[in-house]
Design a protein around this motif. Structure first.
Motif, PDB file in Angstrom:
ATOM      1  N   THR A 135       0.910  -1.214   0.094  1.00 50.46           N
ATOM      2  CA  THR A 135      -0.162   0.033   0.026  1.00 50.46           C
ATOM      3  C   THR A 135       0.883   1.135  -0.027  1.00 50.46           C
ATOM      4  O   THR A 135       2.166   1.385   0.281  1.00 50.46           O
ATOM      5  CB  THR A 135      -0.948   0.162   1.145  1.00 50.46           C
ATOM      6  OG1 THR A 135      -0.154  -0.318   2.556  1.00 50.46           O
ATOM      7  CG2 THR A 135      -1.953  -1.197   1.149  1.00 50.46           C
ATOM      8  N   ASN A 140       2.685   0.055   6.057  1.00 50.47           N
ATOM      9  CA  ASN A 140       2.297  -1.102   6.671  1.00 50.47           C
ATOM     10  C   ASN A 140       3.145  -2.050   7.152  1.00 50.47           C
ATOM     11  O   ASN A 140       3.717  -2.699   6.027  1.00 50.47           O
ATOM     12  CB  ASN A 140       1.123  -1.543   5.946  1.00 50.47           C
ATOM     13  CG  ASN A 140       0.005  -2.477   7.096  1.00 50.47           C
ATOM     14  OD1 ASN A 140       0.718  -2.974   7.962  1.00 50.47           O
ATOM     15  ND2 ASN A 140      -1.280  -2.665   6.801  1.00 50.47           N
ATOM     16  N   ASP A 192       2.654  -5.580   5.269  1.00 54.88           N
ATOM     17  CA  ASP A 192       3.092  -5.596   3.937  1.00 54.88           C
ATOM     18  C   ASP A 192       4.485  -5.699   3.568  1.00 54.88           C
ATOM     19  O   ASP A 192       4.982  -6.612   2.715  1.00 54.88           O
ATOM     20  CB  ASP A 192       2.783  -4.041   3.123  1.00 54.88           C
ATOM     21  CG  ASP A 192       1.448  -3.824   2.948  1.00 54.88           C
ATOM     22  OD1 ASP A 192       0.462  -4.745   2.848  1.00 54.88           O
ATOM     23  OD2 ASP A 192       1.113  -2.691   2.618  1.00 54.88           O
ATOM     24  N   ARG A 236       0.561   5.403  12.087  1.00 54.53           N
ATOM     25  CA  ARG A 236      -0.309   4.504  11.630  1.00 54.53           C
ATOM     26  C   ARG A 236      -0.173   4.299   9.994  1.00 54.53           C
ATOM     27  O   ARG A 236       0.752   5.107   9.618  1.00 54.53           O
ATOM     28  CB  ARG A 236      -1.846   5.196  11.709  1.00 54.53           C
ATOM     29  CG  ARG A 236      -1.819   6.647  10.995  1.00 54.53           C
ATOM     30  CD  ARG A 236      -3.459   7.187  11.376  1.00 54.53           C
ATOM     31  NE  ARG A 236      -3.771   8.508  10.836  1.00 54.53           N
ATOM     32  CZ  ARG A 236      -4.367   8.661   9.658  1.00 54.53           C
ATOM     33  NH1 ARG A 236      -4.887   7.457   9.197  1.00 54.53           N
ATOM     34  NH2 ARG A 236      -4.529   9.921   9.140  1.00 54.53           N
ATOM     35  N   ALA A 237      -0.551   3.249   9.561  1.00 54.32           N
ATOM     36  CA  ALA A 237      -0.569   3.117   8.045  1.00 54.32           C
ATOM     37  C   ALA A 237      -1.385   3.911   7.261  1.00 54.32           C
ATOM     38  O   ALA A 237      -2.391   3.890   6.707  1.00 54.32           O
ATOM     39  CB  ALA A 237      -1.120   1.743   7.912  1.00 54.32           C
ATOM     40  N   ASP A 238      -0.569   5.200   7.013  1.00 58.75           N
ATOM     41  CA  ASP A 238      -1.100   6.011   6.186  1.00 58.75           C
ATOM     42  C   ASP A 238       0.166   6.569   4.996  1.00 58.75           C
ATOM     43  O   ASP A 238       1.264   6.412   5.438  1.00 58.75           O
ATOM     44  CB  ASP A 238      -1.332   7.458   6.698  1.00 58.75           C
ATOM     45  CG  ASP A 238      -1.946   8.576   6.289  1.00 58.75           C
ATOM     46  OD1 ASP A 238      -1.042   9.454   6.081  1.00 58.75           O
ATOM     47  OD2 ASP A 238      -3.113   8.500   6.085  1.00 58.75           O
ATOM     48  N   VAL A 269       3.823   5.822   9.007  1.00 60.18           N
ATOM     49  CA  VAL A 269       3.986   4.482   9.235  1.00 60.18           C
ATOM     50  C   VAL A 269       3.720   3.876  10.392  1.00 60.18           C
ATOM     51  O   VAL A 269       3.479   4.524  11.515  1.00 60.18           O
ATOM     52  CB  VAL A 269       5.593   4.038   8.834  1.00 60.18           C
ATOM     53  CG1 VAL A 269       5.941   4.480   7.566  1.00 60.18           C
ATOM     54  CG2 VAL A 269       6.455   4.611   9.867  1.00 60.18           C
ATOM     55  N   ASN A 270       3.225   2.618  10.480  1.00 57.52           N
ATOM     56  CA  ASN A 270       2.778   2.019  11.910  1.00 57.52           C
ATOM     57  C   ASN A 270       3.665   1.162  12.524  1.00 57.52           C
ATOM     58  O   ASN A 270       3.624   0.278  13.166  1.00 57.52           O
ATOM     59  CB  ASN A 270       1.457   1.089  11.544  1.00 57.52           C
ATOM     60  CG  ASN A 270       1.678   0.011  10.880  1.00 57.52           C
ATOM     61  OD1 ASN A 270       2.806  -0.407  10.283  1.00 57.52           O
ATOM     62  ND2 ASN A 270       0.639  -0.620  10.415  1.00 57.52           N
ATOM     63  N   TYR A 271       5.186   1.463  12.241  1.00 57.18           N
ATOM     64  CA  TYR A 271       6.187   0.823  12.756  1.00 57.18           C
ATOM     65  C   TYR A 271       7.386   1.574  12.895  1.00 57.18           C
ATOM     66  O   TYR A 271       7.509   2.679  12.384  1.00 57.18           O
ATOM     67  CB  TYR A 271       6.505  -0.507  11.758  1.00 57.18           C
ATOM     68  CG  TYR A 271       6.958   0.088  10.580  1.00 57.18           C
ATOM     69  CD1 TYR A 271       8.385   0.412  10.081  1.00 57.18           C
ATOM     70  CD2 TYR A 271       6.014   0.022   9.407  1.00 57.18           C
ATOM     71  CE1 TYR A 271       8.604   0.809   8.830  1.00 57.18           C
ATOM     72  CE2 TYR A 271       6.558   0.349   8.310  1.00 57.18           C
ATOM     73  CZ  TYR A 271       7.577   0.884   7.838  1.00 57.18           C
ATOM     74  OH  TYR A 271       7.945   1.226   6.702  1.00 57.18           O
TER      75      TYR A 271
END
Length: 652
Positions: free
Chosen positions: A225, A274, A277, A317-319, A323-325
């Motif tokens: 994504t 994400n 992914d 967040r996954a945007d 990033v969510n990491y």
């Protein structure tokens, strides 16, 4: 040169409290702009309101950005400035390698890590030279995708163990030089992007009698994504499909070159938001690796390409802009995935390669510009109404009587209605310019009242959104297209905030406009504590005082992608390091483009332009329109302009 900063404040924990902003009291300035979320401990607001750089190397005094700008201005280096902070780049390199080492240790991974920097992310000489120098202890290498980038890489002094990875489309000249570079001691790996490319490599290697070091880029079926989703999956532009890969393996075996294939490259994507992914793509990459190894390829390197993202908004967040990491989680996920796959296939753990360019350089550069002027969309002055004025002006100003509480929306609607009716009267010739002017002032006065009342209401709701259409314009001394092209082209978000007066309430809200002659030359999306806003909280401008705005995390791609819209060239560039005493050292400085240089970029000869101008002035002298003294002034002004900056200079 070392420049100590005056009035250095050593209290790294000094808090800054602002007055009422948007109805909230006692809010820290870092909260307003989301500084604590996205700054990654690189920035700090000092008690005097200055935004400061924090030295990652140790517990040293913070360094004021406004004082840096003032010190540079005294040296004749004026805004706009691309400010590169070497310790920030060094820290990113350290964090990346330390995260991989931790992941190796935690998962008992027996392979090693070799990072490479994709030169396309930032080709500037200072950046590449610093990366290769600071990266030597880690055997940090380079990745190139064109002949000019290969020439840059071959001019660097890298660690003998560093990799030089050649990706992208390659012609015979590119491949010829890449193979020859092996004789100079470079670990140059030619990554095959097509079957045709292999045939060129085979022919040139045979003619040179050199065994090339080869890699192959494989298209994964897994897509990721984010903004650059199209660069992943089997519809991506570069690399071989499973079918083409089998054809290549046969050709390698038939030509006796299977032993040359030591690297598998699979691009996970760019700025992958994400972590799931990342895991899925890495899992598929490992399947290809184990299959190629079973077919006889002596693979040593698993190149997982780019993908490690930067959290531009701090939202975690996954945007597209977040990033969510963390980098630690990214490395742990990759290494755990690879270790399981290799152990299951009884294959020696490969050397992991990543091309994490954005993560390495994004945070290391700050673009700083000054505000030249503002257009304010409210007024504190209420116009007078005379006995002969049209009744609609009276009706407009009467709206002030019910700007309160539940009637805010009604008052806003009525103000818009009466203003538009008065404008219609002017277009039909029924009122004069003088009355229209007072009506416009009256509307701005009502806007001021509406904004003040809306700020007091806890749940103003829709009225807040409608009032964002009437925020100020702050006109910045920069070109969006030259210095922040991704903001315009792909709606990239960068953290943006004022550099000074952060101990005062930013009582105005503004859209930032540039000095190009283009309505697209504006920034109207800003990262704030509460999310993305269409306006930036700013302070009222003061006469004779510079007001600086910083755009952060601009080290990746922005310098390289900039264009010459309206012929605005590169700004001044300064690279600094931070010392232990709260000052800074200028490591290098590069003057921004002069007008003469920019003209030459678009095929004008500045000397020819000057010659033609001289002739034009001389004809005016002969015609009696210009005297000799005026001629000298005009020629001097033209020559000075050719040698000057494309941006606004200090007032004479």
């Amino acid at each position: 040169m070392n420049i100590p900063l005056a009035n250095a404040v050593t209290d790294a924990n000094a808090d800054v409290h602002l007055a009422t902003i948007g109805g909230a009291t006692g809010a820290r300035s870092s909260d307003i702009y989301g500084l604590d979320n996205w700054s990654d401990d690189l920035l700090h607001v000092r008690s005097d309101g200055d935004l400061c750089l924090c030295n990652p190397a140790g517990d040293t005094p913070v360094v004021s950005l406004p004082q840096i700008m003032d010190a540079l201005a005294q040296r004749g280096i004026s805004a706009p400035i691309q400010l590169r902070v070497q310790p920030f780049l060094d820290r990113a390199l350290d964090r990346l390698h330390n995260a991989f080492q931790t992941a190796f240790r935690d998962t008992k991974y027996t392979g090693s890590y070799r990072g490479v920097f994709p030169v396309k992310v930032n080709q500037q000489s200072d950046v590449i030279e610093r990366l290769t120098h600071a990266g030597k202890p880690y055997h940090f290498g380079l990745e190139v995708g064109s002949k000019p980038e290969l020439l840059i890489a071959l001019a660097q002094s890298m660690s003998p163990e560093a990799l030089l990875i050649c990706n992208g489309a390659k012609d015979a000249a590119f491949i010829h030089l890449a193979i020859l570079s092996q004789k100079l001691g470079f670990n140059t790996i030619i990554v095959l992007e097509s079957l045709h490319e292999f045939e060129i490599v085979h022919r040139i290697a045979r003619d040179l009698d050199v065994r090339p070091i080869l890699g192959v880029r494989i298209k994964l079926t897994e897509t990721v994504t984010g903004k650059w989703q199209a660069s992943s999956g089997d519809r991506s532009v570069f690399g071989l499909s499973a079918l083409d890969l089998m054809h290549l393996m046969k050709r390698l075996q038939d030509t006796g070159m299977i032993d040359c294939l030591v690297l598998q490259h699979t691009h996970l994507g760019s700025q992958v938001p994400n972590i799931m992914d990342v895991r899925r793509a890495a899992t598929e990459a490992c399947r290809f690796y184990t299959e190629l190894s079973a077919l006889g390829a002596p693979l040593q390197y698993l190149d997982l390409g780019g993908g490690l993202g930067v959290d531009y908004t701090g939202e975690r967040r996954a945007d597209e802009n977040s990033v969510n990491y963390t980098v630690d989680e990214y490395c742990a996920n990759l290494i755990e995935t690879v270790r399981y796959a290799m152990d299951e296939a009884s294959i020696t753990h490969p050397t992991i390669v990543t091309e994490s360019g954005r993560f390495v350089v994004a945070q290391s550069a700050i673009f700083v510009f000054n505000i030249l002027d503002s257009t304010l969309y409210d007024s504190s002055e209420k116009p007078d109404v005379g006995p002969g004025d049209h009744h609609l002006l009276d009706d407009l100003l009467a709206v002030e009587g019910y700007i309160c509480g539940a009637r805010l929306q009604e008052a806003f609607n009525d103000a818009i209605y009466y203003r538009d009716e008065i404008r219609a009267l002017f277009r039909r010739g029924q009122i004069d310019l003088q009355l229209l002017s007072r009506a416009e002032q009256g509307f701005l006065y009502l806007l001021s009242r509406l904004k003040t009342e809306a700020a007091k209401e806890e749940h103003a709701g829709q009225i807040d959104e409608q009032l964002t259409g009437f925020v100020d314009y702050y006109h910045g001394n920069f070109s969006l297209f030259q210095s922040l092209p991704d903001v315009w082209a792909i709606d990239q978000l960068h953290p943006i905030m004022p550099l000074q007066r952060l101990n005062e309430p930013p009582i105005r809200s503004a859209v930032l406009t540039d000095i190009t002659c283009d309505s697209d030359g504006k920034i109207d999306q800003f990262v704030l504590k509460g999310g993305v806003s269409e306006a930036l909280p700013v302070h009222p401008l003061r006469v004779g005082e510079d007001y600086y705005v910083g755009v952060f995390f601009v080290g990746a791609y922005q310098e390289t992608l900039g264009d010459l819209h309206n012929l605005f060239g590169d700004p001044n560039v300064v690279t600094i390091s931070l010392d232990d005493a709260g000052g800074f050292d200028i490591e290098s400085e590069t003057d921004g483009d002069t007008i003469a240089q920019v003209l030459s970029y678009v095929e004008y000869d500045p000397n020819d332009c000057l010659t033609t101008f001289r002739k034009t002035v001389e004809r005016a002298v002969k015609a009696g329109r210009v005297n000799a003294a005026e001629r000298r002034t005009m020629i001097t002004a033209y020559k000075d302009s050719l040698a000057g900056s494309t941006y606004f200079g200090a007032e004479r």
